[in-house]
Design a protein around this motif. Structure first.
Motif, PDB file in Angstrom:
ATOM      1  N   PHE A   3       0.818  -1.211   0.000  1.00  0.00           N
ATOM      2  CA  PHE A   3       0.000   0.000   0.000  1.00  0.00           C
ATOM      3  C   PHE A   3       0.851   1.260   0.000  1.00  0.00           C
ATOM      4  O   PHE A   3       0.512   2.278   0.622  1.00  0.00           O
ATOM      5  N   GLY A   4       2.020   1.166  -0.670  1.00  0.00           N
ATOM      6  CA  GLY A   4       2.879   2.334  -0.808  1.00  0.00           C
ATOM      7  C   GLY A   4       3.699   2.680   0.419  1.00  0.00           C
ATOM      8  O   GLY A   4       4.314   3.743   0.475  1.00  0.00           O
ATOM      9  N   ARG A   5       3.738   1.763   1.391  1.00  0.00           N
ATOM     10  CA  ARG A   5       4.505   2.017   2.629  1.00  0.00           C
ATOM     11  C   ARG A   5       5.318   0.778   2.980  1.00  0.00           C
ATOM     12  O   ARG A   5       4.883  -0.351   2.707  1.00  0.00           O
ATOM     13  N   PRO A   6       6.490   0.948   3.625  1.00  0.00           N
ATOM     14  CA  PRO A   6       7.214  -0.223   4.134  1.00  0.00           C
ATOM     15  C   PRO A   6       6.344  -0.973   5.137  1.00  0.00           C
ATOM     16  O   PRO A   6       5.650  -0.340   5.960  1.00  0.00           O
ATOM     17  N   VAL A   7       6.378  -2.288   5.106  1.00  0.00           N
ATOM     18  CA  VAL A   7       5.520  -3.042   6.034  1.00  0.00           C
ATOM     19  C   VAL A   7       5.899  -2.771   7.481  1.00  0.00           C
ATOM     20  O   VAL A   7       5.084  -2.940   8.398  1.00  0.00           O
ATOM     21  N   GLY A   8       7.130  -2.331   7.704  1.00  0.00           N
ATOM     22  CA  GLY A   8       7.546  -1.988   9.064  1.00  0.00           C
ATOM     23  C   GLY A   8       6.838  -0.781   9.640  1.00  0.00           C
ATOM     24  O   GLY A   8       6.939  -0.516  10.838  1.00  0.00           O
TER      25      GLY A   8
END
Length: 298
Positions: free
Chosen positions: A192-197
Motif C-alpha cells: 500500500f505504498g509504505r514499508p511493512v515496518g
C-alpha cells in the motif's frame, strides 16, 4: 556484572564472522542445501586452522588459550551463519581426540534422548551409538540418527554443561539472524505504498524479536562467565525460545514469502528445532531452575 565486550573479544567476534562468511556465506549455504547436505572437509579443516576447535586449548597444547566466554562468542557467530556440522562435539573433543583440534577429524556425540547428528560423516562418536537408526531430519543440513531404545524425554545427565551452553550460544546466533532478517524485510518490503515496518503489528513483532534476543544474550553471556549449571539451564531455555519463536515471528513478518523454499527464514526455524532437541529434555532444565528458585525462596 558487566558484559561489555573487551576490544580483544570484539576483534575475535569480527574475525570469526569474516572467516565464516568467507567459507560459508549465503551462496555456500544454499549450495549445500541444493546438493542434499554433506560435510565439506575442506572448510572443516579451514575452521581448524583458524582455531575454531582449539580455542580453549592452552598455547602449549597448540591452542589459542582463550576461555568459555570467547568460545560462546565464536559459537554465536556459527549459529548466526547456520554453519552445519557437529561443531560443539568436535570443539569439546579438541585435546582429547587426536586431530579434532585441527579439523582433520570430525567428532559427533550422542545427545539428549539418544539423538546423534552427522553420524555417517563422523570419524569418532562420543557415547554408545551402536545400531542407531536414521531419521528424517526436518533440517536439510543436519542428518540425524537415534539410538534404539533411547527415551527422548530421558534426562541428559551424561551431557557436559559446556555442550548445552555452546548449543545455547548457537541458538542465540540463529535468533540474531532471524531478528536481522525480519528488520531488513520490514524496512524494504512495501505494501500500500509504505514499508511493512510502518504497520503497528509488524513493529510489535520486530520489537519482541529484539527483546528475546537481548534477554537470551544476557543469560548466555552470564552463564559463560559463571559456568554454573543453573545459569546454563536458564540460558538454554531463553536461547531456545529466542531462536524458535524468533524464527516463527520472522516468518510472520515475511508473510507468504517466508514459507517459500528459497527463503532463508525456514532454515533458521528448522535448525532451531533440531538444536532444541540436542540438549535433551527441556523439562530437565526447567526443573533444575525451579529447584534453585525454591531453595532461594527457603
Amino acid at each position: 556484572m558487566r558484559f561489555q565486550l573487551t576490544a580483544d573479544q570484539r576483534a575475535l567476534r569480527d574475525g570469526v564472522r569474516d572467516v565464516v562468511a568467507r567459507i560459508f556465506g549465503r551462496e555456500a549455504l544454499w549450495n549445500a542445501v541444493d546438493r542434499g547436505g554433506g560435510l565439506d572437509r575442506g572448510w572443516w579443516r579451514e575452521l581448524g586452522a583458524a582455531g575454531f576447535f582449539s580455542l580453549r586449548l592452552s598455547e602449549a597444547e597448540g591452542g589459542v588459550g582463550l576461555g568459555v566466554p570467547e568460545a560462546v562468542l565464536v559459537f554465536e557467530e556459527a549459529g548466526r551463519a547456520l554453519l552445519p556440522g557437529p561443531l560443539v562435539a568436535t570443539h569439546l573433543a579438541a585435546g582429547v581426540v587426536p586431530g579434532a583440534a585441527t579439523g582433520e577429524v570430525v567428532v559427533t556425540a550422542v545427545g539428549g534422548g539418544g539423538l546423534v547428528e552427522w553420524l555417517e560423516e563422523a570419524d569418532v562418536v562420543v557415547g554408545e551409538a551402536r545400531g542407531a537408526v536414521a531419521l528424517r531430519s526436518v533440517d536439510p543440513l543436519t542428518p540425524l540418527h537415534r539410538v534404539p531404545g533411547a527415551d527422548p524425554s530421558a534426562p541428559s545427565a551424561g551431557l557436559d554443561d559446556l555442550f548445552v551452553l555452546l548449543t545455547a550460544a548457537e541458538q542465540l546466533g540463529t535468533a540474531v539472524r532471524a531478528c536481522e532478517a525480519a528488520v531488513q524485510h520490514a524496512r524494504t518490503r512495501e505494501q500500500f505504498g509504505r514499508p511493512v515496518g510502518a504497520f503497528q503489528a509488524v513493529k510489535h513483532l520486530c520489537a519482541e524479536l529484539l527483546v528475546r534476543v537481548e534477554v537470551a544474550r544476557a543469560a548466555v553471556y552470564a552463564a559463560a562467565v559463571t559456568v554454573d549449571p543453573v545459569d546454563i539451564a536458564a540460558a538454554r531455555l531463553l536461547a531456545d525460545e529466542a531462536a524458535v519463536r524468533g524464527a516463527r515471528d520472522c516468518l510472520q513478518v515475511h508473510g507468504g514469502m517466508g514459507f517459500t523454499w528459497e527463503a532463508d527464514v525456514h532454515l533458521c526455524l528448522k535448525r532451531a528445532w533440531v538444536r532444541a532437541e540436542r540438549g535433551g529434555s527441556i523439562t530437565e532444565s526447567e526443573e533444575l531452575l525451579a529447584r534453585e528458585l525454591l531453595i532461594e525462596a527457603g
